[in-house]
Design a protein around this motif. Structure first.
Motif, PDB file in Angstrom:
ATOM      1  N   SER A 104       0.840  -1.195   0.000  1.00 15.93           N
ATOM      2  CA  SER A 104       0.000   0.000   0.000  1.00 15.93           C
ATOM      3  C   SER A 104       0.869   1.236   0.000  1.00 15.93           C
ATOM      4  CB  SER A 104      -0.922   0.023   1.219  1.00 15.93           C
ATOM      5  OG  SER A 104      -0.170   0.217   2.404  1.00 15.93           O
TER       6      SER A 104
ATOM      7  N   GLU B  74     -11.634   5.511  -4.021  1.00 16.82           N
ATOM      8  CA  GLU B  74     -10.916   4.765  -5.052  1.00 16.82           C
ATOM      9  C   GLU B  74      -9.550   4.309  -4.543  1.00 16.82           C
ATOM     10  OE1 GLU B  74      -9.838   3.003  -8.670  1.00 16.82           O
ATOM     11  OE2 GLU B  74     -11.817   3.683  -7.985  1.00 16.82           O
ATOM     12  N   LEU B  75      -8.834   5.197  -3.862  1.00 12.62           N
ATOM     13  CA  LEU B  75      -7.515   4.832  -3.335  1.00 12.62           C
ATOM     14  C   LEU B  75      -7.616   3.726  -2.291  1.00 12.62           C
ATOM     15  CD1 LEU B  75      -5.949   8.405  -2.976  1.00 12.62           C
ATOM     16  CD2 LEU B  75      -5.205   6.621  -4.579  1.00 12.62           C
TER      17      LEU B  75
ATOM     18  N   ARG C  41      -8.102   0.339  -3.604  1.00  9.99           N
ATOM     19  CA  ARG C  41      -6.867  -0.235  -4.141  1.00  9.99           C
ATOM     20  C   ARG C  41      -5.915  -0.689  -3.037  1.00  9.99           C
ATOM     21  NH1 ARG C  41      -5.228   3.517  -9.394  1.00  9.99           N
ATOM     22  NH2 ARG C  41      -7.350   3.733 -10.244  1.00  9.99           N
TER      23      ARG C  41
ATOM     24  N   HIS D 242      -4.791   1.308  -0.470  1.00 12.47           N
ATOM     25  CA  HIS D 242      -3.964   2.380   0.075  1.00 12.47           C
ATOM     26  C   HIS D 242      -4.592   2.941   1.359  1.00 12.47           C
ATOM     27  CE1 HIS D 242      -1.692   2.081  -3.544  1.00 12.47           C
ATOM     28  NE2 HIS D 242      -2.625   2.580  -4.322  1.00 12.47           N
TER      29      HIS D 242
ATOM     30  N   ARG E 297     -11.029   7.282 -10.880  1.00 17.18           N
ATOM     31  CA  ARG E 297     -10.024   6.292 -11.268  1.00 17.18           C
ATOM     32  C   ARG E 297      -8.786   6.962 -11.851  1.00 17.18           C
ATOM     33  NH1 ARG E 297     -11.084   3.397 -16.738  1.00 17.18           N
ATOM     34  NH2 ARG E 297     -10.232   5.442 -17.329  1.00 17.18           N
TER      35      ARG E 297
ATOM     36  N   ASP F 214      -4.934   7.037 -10.512  1.00 16.24           N
ATOM     37  CA  ASP F 214      -3.806   6.633 -11.357  1.00 16.24           C
ATOM     38  C   ASP F 214      -2.714   7.702 -11.347  1.00 16.24           C
ATOM     39  OD1 ASP F 214      -5.087   4.287 -12.044  1.00 16.24           O
ATOM     40  OD2 ASP F 214      -5.734   4.982 -14.025  1.00 16.24           O
TER      41      ASP F 214
ATOM     42  N   GLU G 122      -0.822   7.712  -8.034  1.00  9.63           N
ATOM     43  CA  GLU G 122       0.095   6.573  -7.948  1.00  9.63           C
ATOM     44  C   GLU G 122       1.337   6.798  -8.808  1.00  9.63           C
ATOM     45  OE1 GLU G 122      -2.711   2.694  -6.988  1.00  9.63           O
ATOM     46  OE2 GLU G 122      -2.383   3.266  -9.084  1.00  9.63           O
TER      47      GLU G 122
END
Length: 388
Positions: A4, A27-28, A31, A33, A353, A357, A360
């Motif tokens: 993460s 969203e994070l 994933r 995080h 999203r 991205d 990240e």
């Protein structure tokens, strides 16, 4: 073994800043995080968002045009910056992103001082004051519109067209057909004026709908958000004109109401425009003239030029003008359906999203599962009492 990263999201305490930040946070976290929010006391009190993240309340001075306020504002900004740096020491974020508003400034300044990658997200079609101050120093600039006023050309290499993140319930409407509409079916109109309604809409819309031809007026079903002081007067006006109307000071199910609406009459705030274009709903827009830098007029431009909306400046927003524009949209065969398609063409449903991205991509290597770095269970921490 879980992998993460840690992200700090900083946002002003209004829905226009907090809702996009919340969508990106969701969203994070999906994933894997970890997310911490930096905001002011207003933002920390908004219900239903950031329930799963750390929330930190930092002081944030507001620089006004009055020089007498500058010393106090600067003192608060520096205190917030010091506190943000202490948060960086414990949370160790891989990137910090600001969503506008003065509470975002201390967190971004703290990240810049600590050498942490940074980004800003601009919801409006005019770059906001805080984002203008920091645009030259951040690693990435995310925008909601192809054309953003006050964004310097020299920053073009780090600008990314992302859009405005919307709630999943609104995103789901994109896959639904525009509500069926015939010459005999109910014509549903949704009137929303921001989180507290808008008095100009309460003053003009009932009279404007009352001027419509009987063949259209008898089919109307109105759902309208009103200020508390306006609601009974508006209810009487609709009753006198025999127009069915559902009125409230706040709607907690806007996505559902948006789903069955044929036409929306609204202000032109960034979140409203994002939801209209994502769902594909035609609109009559009345920009708030007092909005900073007249950004609501700029927000409305893309959807209006595409043919998905008609914009009426507040100075010309009268009952007669509203009725005229509604007749053009509602009585010409296929006009509303065509406007809905054009509105939809402006939507950017994957904004959350794409923003995740981007974050990240600017952050350093992932953090391997480390209990020291993952932080405490979600809580709200008011750091304003901590000495700078």
């Amino acid at each position: 073994m879980s992998i993460s990263r840690h992200f700090v999201l900083a946002a002003g305490g209004t829905g226009g800043h907090m809702i996009p930040a919340h969508a990106v946070a969701e969203e994070l976290m999906a994933r894997g995080h970890h997310v911490a929010l930096v905001t002011d006391e207003r933002g920390a009190k908004i219900p239903g968002i950031f329930d799963k993240a750390q929330v930190h309340v930092l002081p944030a001075g507001r620089m006004t045009k009055d020089p007498r306020t500058w010393p106090g504002a600067l003192k608060a900004i520096l205190a917030g910056r010091a506190m943000a740096r202490r948060l960086n020491e414990t949370f160790r974020p891989t990137a910090v992103v600001g969503f506008g508003g003065y509470p975002a400034m201390p967190a971004l300044l703290g990240a810049l001082a600590d050498g942490i990658p940074t980004a800003i997200h601009e919801q409006n079609a005019v770059l906001g004051r805080v984002n203008r101050l920091l645009a030259g120093r951040v690693n990435a600039i995310a925008t909601a519109y192809p054309l953003v006023e006050r964004l310097k050309d020299k920053y073009a290499s780090k600008v990314h067209l992302i859009g405005n993140p919307v709630r999943e319930e609104v995103k789901a409407l994109r896959d639904e057909e525009f509500p069926a509409l015939t010459d005999e079916s109910v014509f549903r109109v949704l009137v929303i004026g921001g989180s507290q309604g808008a008095s100009i809409l309460s003053s003009v819309v009932p009279d404007g709908l009352g001027l419509l031809p009987l063949s259209l007026r008898r089919r109307l079903q109105v759902t309208q958000q009103c200020r508390a002081e306006d609601i009974e007067r508006v209810r009487r006006l609709y009753a006198e004109q025999e127009i069915p109307a559902d009125l409230a000071t706040y709607f907690n199910d806007v996505p559902e109401k948006l789903g069955w609406s044929h036409l929306v009459i609204a202000r032109a705030g960034a979140s409203t425009l994002a939801e209209l274009t994502c769902a594909g709903r035609p609109a009559i827009l009345v920009p708030l003239p007092s909005a900073m830098d007249d950004h609501q007029t700029a927000n409305a431009r893309e959807m209006t030029e595409a043919g998905g909306a008609r914009t009426i400046p507040q100075a010309r927003f009268t009952a007669v003008e509203l009725a005229k524009q509604m007749q053009k949209m509602a009585m010409e065969p296929g006009a509303l359906q065509n406007a809905a398609k054009r509105a939809r063409s402006c939507g950017r449903p994957d904004a959350a999203r794409d923003m995740a991205d981007l974050l990240e991509s600017i952050g350093p290597a992932p953090i391997v599962n480390d209990p020291v770095r993952t932080g405490p269970t979600p809580t709200t921490l008011n750091l304003q009492g901590v000495p700078a």
